[in-house]
Structure formats: structure tokens, C-alpha cells
Design an enzyme around this catalytic site. Structure first.
Site, PDB file in Angstrom:
ATOM      1  N   GLU A 167       0.808  -1.229   0.000  1.00 11.74           N
ATOM      2  CA  GLU A 167       0.000   0.000   0.000  1.00 11.74           C
ATOM      3  C   GLU A 167       0.839   1.276   0.000  1.00 11.74           C
ATOM      4  OE1 GLU A 167      -3.018  -0.277   3.029  1.00 11.74           O
ATOM      5  OE2 GLU A 167      -3.872  -2.096   2.172  1.00 11.74           O
ATOM      6  N   GLU A 363      -5.154  -8.981   0.282  1.00 13.55           N
ATOM      7  CA  GLU A 363      -5.973  -8.675   1.463  1.00 13.55           C
ATOM      8  C   GLU A 363      -7.422  -8.490   1.052  1.00 13.55           C
ATOM      9  OE1 GLU A 363      -4.773  -5.313   3.860  1.00 13.55           O
ATOM     10  OE2 GLU A 363      -2.661  -5.875   3.704  1.00 13.55           O
TER      11      GLU A 363
HETATM   12  O1  IFM Z   1      -4.586  -3.406   8.776  1.00 23.21           O
HETATM   13  C1  IFM Z   1      -4.491  -2.921   7.489  1.00 23.21           C
HETATM   14  C2  IFM Z   1      -3.282  -3.452   6.768  1.00 23.21           C
HETATM   15  O2  IFM Z   1      -2.092  -3.199   7.477  1.00 23.21           O
HETATM   16  C3  IFM Z   1      -3.156  -2.821   5.395  1.00 23.21           C
HETATM   17  N1  IFM Z   1      -4.400  -2.954   4.655  1.00 23.21           N
HETATM   18  C4  IFM Z   1      -5.616  -2.561   5.327  1.00 23.21           C
HETATM   19  C5  IFM Z   1      -5.707  -3.288   6.658  1.00 23.21           C
HETATM   20  C6  IFM Z   1      -7.035  -3.001   7.350  1.00 23.21           C
HETATM   21  O3  IFM Z   1      -7.213  -1.671   7.639  1.00 23.21           O
END
Ligand code: IFM
Length: 462
Positions: A167, A363
Site C-alpha cells: 500500500e 488482502e
Molecule cells: O490493517 C491494514 C493493513 O495493514 C493494510 N491494509 C488494510 C488493513 C485493514 O485496515
């Protein structure tokens, strides 16, 4: 309601779950680990910090045993840069840090679980931030290159899939959270470019050092909808998507800024200087897959007053576009932006149309505040969310997108970046209470057993 699928996920589909180091390991200063910006960030009163988290550093064997019971095919974790190089660029690596990840990887392989390692997940060594201004300094590019080469040499015989940066866009644009400082647009663009240059060095090193190694970024992809079908809103949504999502991915894949973003940066005198050498580096190795972190879609309209209730409203550009609430998509307490599985299908189609690269969902998951009732957690809302998103992925696969795997965020309850332990995503509950208390006992949630069956049936039973 149980839903029997009529189509199959590929046999090779990687059913996984994910975590990151500072959010689960604890032991923030143990065995020679140096402080990262995640450790030194001010914590709101009463919330937990990184010192204990899920104490995975001491519970990793128990955790891998649970992953095995769950039937995971892969596990995405992150390596803490400061366990390997406590100051980010020390003369020699910290043997105890290497030994921890080596043992974790061995444990995973013995359990039949493929390790997928993220090299950098929000936890820049604090020392690099202090000495060089973090990613504003070229020294951080060199430090990252040395660190990733050490990881590839130490673990590359056993770890074949790598995530370069998690990210990037979130870190750059929310610098106040991730680097404890507000950055002007010009600094944001320069930092973003430096991260992308560093990432290119990681792509090159991975391809050079690891036979069969694959590497890609994890992008927080914000699929952007126009608020209306008016051309002004449509253009605003395109510009917003270019800036928030394609900017980083285009740097990874095409080695250049999207043209609308480049024009925007030039207009604001923020376009970074790119030497001939840097330009050549940007055009060098490309990723082997795109990692996608998807939670929700986002909606934009042509510039106007920001809507502070809208998720990501803080990403509004000072002209051009404004992030707003979507009036027709449902939301939840924690998913303020939207609950939008079809947004994932659209995300996957857009990425496939643009790059024709395999996609790994790195994710996707459902946050809520939860505590056991009579020793159980019936997280039906999470099950429904994951089911909806798996169906969305299956549909994208049906439309020709090469999705190679899916990692639920998160395997266990984690420390959240700014909400401590109030916001839980795990399949496994951790008895960690706000303020670094709790027994740290592990409890399988209902979603654990549900996902176990999904994996066992390769997604035919959801
Ligand atoms: O916890 C975070 C993660 O570190 C990065 N992506 C989003 C998740 C949820 O907010």
C-alpha cells in the site's frame, strides 16, 4: 445460507490468510530488533501499541499449527526490516532476526503452507526516517536494496513469492499517520518515486537471486465510481482513480506516471525530477503479479465541498475531484466507504485489461468490534462478506482474469494502525484487550470453521 457453487476455482488456487509484522508480532525491541516508525508513532490514549500485539513472535508455532488445521495453502506475512537491520542500514544483519523468520518459514513449509513474504509493510526503520527523512532521501533506496537482497539470499531458497511494498499510495498520501509528518504534494510525489525506484531494485534482485522467484506490489486499489453519469463526474472519477490507484501500479508495471496524474503534478509544480538513470531503472524489470488489497469501492464527483463522512475524504485533491458518500451502496460501522463485492470484480477486470498480469488478492476482510459470548464468536457478517467477495472473484475468473489466490485479512486479530484492538478482522480471536492487556489466548471464530470447509472443497461449498 449455504451456497453451492456450480463453477470451480482452479485446482492450484492459493487459499490463504495474511498478517503483517508490527500488527501481530509484538516483541518490538526483543532480540536486537530496532524501532520502526510503527513502533515510535504516538498511540492515542488507552489504545495498545506494538509492544505485544498478538505476541506472534512467541506464539508462532501455535499459530502455524492453527493455520495447518485451517488448511491454508499459503500464508502472507511480512518481514520486519528492523529485525534484520535494526537501523535500516547496519553493517551486518541481526542474526536473531534472520533466525526468527527462518524458523517461521520452516514451520510453514513443514505444515505444507506456502510462505508469501512482504518485504515492507508500513514499518520503515525509524533511524532512516530520522537520518534521511525516510523516503525523501536516496539513502533509503540503497538501504532497502541491501535489506531485500539479504532477505532473498537468506530465504529465497524457501520463499518463492514476494511482495515488494504494501500500500505505497496509503503511506505516501497519509504521511501524517505512516511517517508522523505532513508532506506537501511535491514531497509526496518525490517519496512515491523513490519508493518505486527502490521497488524496481527489488524486482531486479528477486529475478537475479531467486530461481523461479515471483515478486509484485500490494496495492490498496480504490475502484472509483462517478457520483452521477454526468461527464464532469465521470472525468473526476477517472482522475481520482489515476491518482489514488493507477499512479503506483503504473510506476510498478509501466515505469511512468499515468498521464492525467503527471499533468496534475506538473500543474502544481510537484512533478519529481527523473534522471536518465532513474528513467532506465523505472523501465527495467516488471512485476510477476499484482497484489490487490480490496475492501470497498470509492465514489467521486467533480470538485466541491469535501464530505467528511465519506471514507477516504482526506484524499481529496485540492482541485479536480472530491470523494463523497455513495448513496446507493450499503455501508457498515467500519466499512464506511461501501460494502461492495462487485467493486472487486470491477477492480480485477480493470487491472487485467490494463496489464494482463496474474492477480493475487493479498488482502480482503471484514472488520468489526467483537468479543466472545459464552466462549464463541459467531461472526456471520464476516462469513457473508467473504462469501460475497469470493463469488465476485469467481465471476472475474469466469471473465478471464487470472486470479491465483486469495488471502483473508487477517489470519488472527491484529493491532490496527490507528484503532488499536477495537477493529478486529481475524479468523482467530486473540484475547488482547486495549492497553496491552489480555491473556493472548487464541479462539477459533465461526468464520475459521467456515473457511476451513471452503478450502477443503476448493470453494465449491460456501
Ligand atoms: O490493517 C491494514 C493493513 O495493514 C493494510 N491494509 C488494510 C488493513 C485493514 O485496515
Amino acid at each position: 445460507m449455504k451456497h453451492i457453487q456450480t463453477e470451480q476455482f482452479p485446482d492450484t488456487f492459493l487459499w490463504g490468510a495474511a498478517t503483517s509484522a508490527f500488527q501481530c508480532e509484538g516483541s518490538a525491541r526483543e532480540d536486537g530488533k530496532g524501532p520502526s516508525v510503527a513502533d515510535t508513532r504516538p498511540v492515542p490514549a488507552g489504545l495498545s501499541d506494538t509492544s505485544i500485539a498478538a505476541d506472534h513472535y512467541h506464539h508462532y508455532k501455535e499459530d502455524v499449527a492453527l493455520m495447518k488445521e485451517l488448511g491454508l495453502k499459503c500464508y502472507r506475512f511480512s518481514i520486519a526490516w528492523t529485525r534484520i537491520y535494526p537501523n535500516g542500514d547496519d553493517e551486518v544483519p541481526n542474526e536473531k532476526g534472520i533466525s526468527f523468520y527462518s524458523s517461521l518459514i520452516d514451520e510453514l513449509l513443514a505444515a505444507g503452507i506456502e510462505p508469501i513474504a512482504t518485504l515492507y509493510h508500513f514499518d520503515l526503520p525509524d533511524s532512516l526516517e530520522k537520518r534521511f527523512g525516510g523516503w525523501a532521501g536516496r539513502e533509503t533506496i540503497d538501504a532497502y536494496e541491501r535489506y531485500v537482497i539479504t532477505c532473498f539470499e537468506q530465504f529465497g531458497g524457501r520463499v518463492k513469492k514476494w511482495i515488494s511494498i504494501n500500500e505505497q499510495m496509503m503511506m505516501v498520501l497519509q504521511s501524517a499517520i505512516y511517517f508522523k509528518k505532513d508532506m506537501a504534494l511535491k514531497t509526496q510525489a518525490a517519496c512515491c518515486l523513490n519508493m518505486s525506484l527502490a521497488e524496481k531494485k527489488a524486482f531486479q534482485a528477486c529475478h537475479r537471486i531467486i530461481p523461479g522467484g515471483m515478486i509484485g506490489p500490494s496495492s490498496a486499489f480504490q475502484v472509483m465510481y462517478p457520483l452521477t453519469c454526468g461527464s464532469e463526474d465521470i472525468e473526476a472519477a477517472m482522475d481520482a482513480e489515476d491518482f489514488l490507484s493507477w499512479m503506483v501500479l503504473d510506476l510498478s508495471v509501466r515505469g511512468e506516471f499515468p498521464s492525467s496524474t503527471a499533468a496534475y503534478l506538473r500543474l502544481h509544480n510537484a512533478y519529481p525530477e527523473i534522471s536518465e538513470e532513474d528513467a532506465a531503472l523505472l523501465k527495467s524489470d516488471t512485476p510477476d503479479f499484482i497484489g490487490v488489497n480490496y475492501y470497498a469501492s470509492v465514489t467521486a464527483r467533480a470538485a466541491g465541498n469535501p464530505d467528511p463522512k465519506a471514507d477516504l475524504f482526506f484524499f481529496n485533491s485540492d482541485d479536480g475531484w472530491t470523494i463523497v458518500n455513495n448513496p446507493i451502496i450499503k455501508t457498515t460501522t467500519w466499512l464506511r466507504g461501501s460494502y461492495d463485492p462487485r467493486g472487486l470484480t470491477l477492480t480485477l477486470r480493470r487491472i487485467n485489461d490494463r496489464y494482463r498480469l496474474p492477480v493475487l488478492i493479498t488482502e480482503n476482510g471484514y472488520p468489526q468490534t467483537e468479543e466472545p459470548v459464552d466462549g464463541v464468536i459467531n461472526d456471520d457478517a464476516r462469513i457473508e462478506y467473504i462469501r460475497d467477495h469470493l463469488n465476485a472473484i469467481r465471476d472475474a475468473i469466469g471473465q478471464g482474469v487470472d486470479v491465483i489466490g486469495y488471502n483473508i485479512w487477517s489470519f488472527m486479530d491484529l493491532l490496527s494502525g490507528s484503532q488499536g484492538y477495537k477493529k478486529r478482522y481475524g479468523l482467530v480471536y486473540i484475547d488482547h484487550q486495549e492497553g496491552n492487556t489480555g491473556t493472548l489466548a487464541r479462539l477459533r471464530k465461526k468464520s475459521f470453521f467456515w473457511y476451513q470447509n471452503v478450502i477443503r472443497t476448493n470453494g465449491t461449498e460456501m
